[in-house]
Design a protein around this motif. Structure first.
Motif, short mmCIF file in Angstrom:
data_model
loop_
_atom_site.label_atom_id
_atom_site.label_comp_id
_atom_site.label_asym_id
_atom_site.label_seq_id
_atom_site.Cartn_x
_atom_site.Cartn_y
_atom_site.Cartn_z
N UNK A 139 0.82 -1.22 0.00
CA UNK A 139 0.00 0.00 0.00
C UNK A 139 0.86 1.27 0.00
N UNK A 140 1.65 1.44 1.05
CA UNK A 140 2.34 2.71 1.29
C UNK A 140 3.29 3.12 0.18
N UNK A 141 3.80 2.16 -0.57
CA UNK A 141 4.77 2.47 -1.61
C UNK A 141 4.19 3.19 -2.82
N UNK A 142 2.88 3.39 -2.84
CA UNK A 142 2.25 4.07 -3.98
C UNK A 142 2.76 5.50 -4.12
N UNK A 143 3.12 6.12 -3.01
CA UNK A 143 3.72 7.46 -3.05
C UNK A 143 5.10 7.37 -2.42
N UNK A 144 6.06 8.04 -3.03
CA UNK A 144 7.41 8.02 -2.50
C UNK A 144 7.45 8.84 -1.21
N UNK A 145 7.90 8.20 -0.15
CA UNK A 145 7.99 8.86 1.15
C UNK A 145 9.18 8.29 1.91
N UNK A 146 9.92 9.18 2.54
CA UNK A 146 11.08 8.75 3.32
C UNK A 146 10.65 7.82 4.46
N UNK A 147 9.40 7.95 4.91
CA UNK A 147 8.90 7.13 6.02
C UNK A 147 8.98 5.63 5.74
N UNK A 148 8.70 5.21 4.53
CA UNK A 148 8.75 3.78 4.22
C UNK A 148 10.04 3.38 3.51
N UNK A 149 10.78 4.36 2.97
CA UNK A 149 11.99 4.01 2.24
C UNK A 149 13.19 3.79 3.16
N UNK A 204 18.97 -1.27 -3.02
CA UNK A 204 17.85 -0.73 -2.26
C UNK A 204 16.99 0.17 -3.14
N UNK A 205 17.62 0.96 -3.99
CA UNK A 205 16.87 1.81 -4.92
C UNK A 205 16.00 0.94 -5.83
N UNK A 206 16.54 -0.18 -6.29
CA UNK A 206 15.75 -1.09 -7.12
C UNK A 206 14.56 -1.63 -6.33
N UNK A 207 14.78 -2.05 -5.07
CA UNK A 207 13.67 -2.55 -4.26
C UNK A 207 12.61 -1.47 -4.03
N UNK A 208 13.06 -0.25 -3.79
CA UNK A 208 12.11 0.85 -3.58
C UNK A 208 11.28 1.09 -4.83
N UNK A 209 11.91 1.06 -5.99
CA UNK A 209 11.17 1.24 -7.25
C UNK A 209 10.19 0.09 -7.47
N UNK A 210 10.61 -1.14 -7.18
CA UNK A 210 9.70 -2.28 -7.33
C UNK A 210 8.52 -2.15 -6.38
N UNK A 211 8.77 -1.75 -5.13
CA UNK A 211 7.67 -1.55 -4.17
C UNK A 211 6.69 -0.51 -4.72
N UNK A 212 7.21 0.55 -5.29
CA UNK A 212 6.35 1.60 -5.85
C UNK A 212 5.51 1.05 -7.01
N UNK A 261 4.72 -2.07 -7.66
CA UNK A 261 3.74 -3.05 -7.18
C UNK A 261 2.56 -2.35 -6.49
N UNK A 262 2.88 -1.36 -5.67
CA UNK A 262 1.82 -0.66 -4.91
C UNK A 262 0.89 0.13 -5.84
N UNK A 263 1.42 0.65 -6.93
CA UNK A 263 0.58 1.41 -7.86
C UNK A 263 -0.11 0.51 -8.88
N UNK A 264 0.27 -0.76 -8.92
CA UNK A 264 -0.32 -1.68 -9.89
C UNK A 264 0.37 -1.67 -11.24
N UNK A 265 1.45 -0.91 -11.38
CA UNK A 265 2.18 -0.87 -12.65
C UNK A 265 2.82 -2.23 -12.95
N UNK A 266 3.17 -2.98 -11.90
CA UNK A 266 3.66 -4.35 -12.03
C UNK A 266 2.73 -5.26 -11.22
N UNK A 267 2.27 -6.36 -11.81
CA UNK A 267 1.38 -7.25 -11.06
C UNK A 267 2.15 -8.07 -10.03
N UNK A 268 1.46 -8.45 -8.95
CA UNK A 268 2.07 -9.33 -7.95
C UNK A 268 0.97 -10.06 -7.19
N UNK A 269 1.35 -11.17 -6.59
CA UNK A 269 0.46 -11.93 -5.71
C UNK A 269 0.88 -11.63 -4.28
N UNK A 270 -0.05 -11.17 -3.46
CA UNK A 270 0.28 -10.80 -2.08
C UNK A 270 0.42 -11.99 -1.15
#
Length: 191
Positions: free
Chosen positions: A31-41, A102-110, A112-121
């Motif tokens: 969820x939270x990764x839909x917007x870039x925020x230092x809080x979750x990164x 870590x930058x790659x993981x952050x981008x993937x989280x973003x 996935x959270x926005x739905x740009x890449x599909x995933x199974x939770x």
């Protein structure tokens, strides 16, 4: 069988990193990764840096700096010990590579959270796919690593431009400055 055990171990470590470190649906990709925020990164960066330094740092200390290093010498394939300058170089380069990962993981989280890449939770959303991937990830990872690593060396071709020669000179040669293997040199790549 050994490679499947290795795959299962890698999967379990990732599973723990997602579902144990983060409670419930708190992993940023959910969820939270839909917007870039230092809080979750920043927790992702901290987790990755701590894991790198605890694992690689422990093994470099244990094998090359601890009081036990001389009793372990007989198990070394190379009788030489890396100089402190190489240990520092490898630790710095691996730390930078961890930040890049870590930058790659952050981008993937973003994505996935926005739905740009599909995933199974959950594993139950695609149980067969999850099981096959869990047991075969090492079989995919090793050829992928070989091909990517090979691409970073000169291709010695005249039919197409030798991008490998360029990549080696400007990117990958950093890795080959480590002449004696260390825990940090295994993941020491130029960012």
């Amino acid at each position: 069988v050994t490679s499947m055990a290795s795959s299962a171990r890698a999967f379990l470590l990732a599973y723990v990193a997602i579902y144990t470190v983060y409670e419930g649906e708190d992993y940023p990709a959910f969820h939270r990764g839909a917007t870039f925020s230092f809080d979750w990164m920043w927790p992702i960066l901290l987790r990755n840096l701590l894991a790198t330094w605890i694992i690689c740092g422990f093994w470099d200390w244990f094998l090359y700096l601890s009081p036990l290093k001389e009793s372990l010498r007989r198990f070394k394939m190379n009788p030489k010990y890396p100089p402190m300058s190489q240990l520092r170089h490898d630790a710095l380069a691996t730390t930078l590579a961890t930040v890049c990962g870590t930058v790659v993981e952050i981008l993937l989280c973003h994505f996935w959270a926005t739905g740009a890449l599909p995933m199974h939770r959950t594993l139950s959303a695609a149980p067969v796919q999850s099981l096959v991937f869990t047991l075969t990830v090492t079989h995919w990872r090793i050829p992928h690593f070989y091909l990517m690593h090979r691409a970073l060396h000169p291709w010695r071709t005249t039919t197409i431009p030798d991008f490998g020669k360029f990549l080696y000179r400007h990117v990958h040669a950093q890795h080959h400055k480590s002449y004696l293997p260390t825990a940090f040199s295994g993941t020491n790549m130029h960012p």
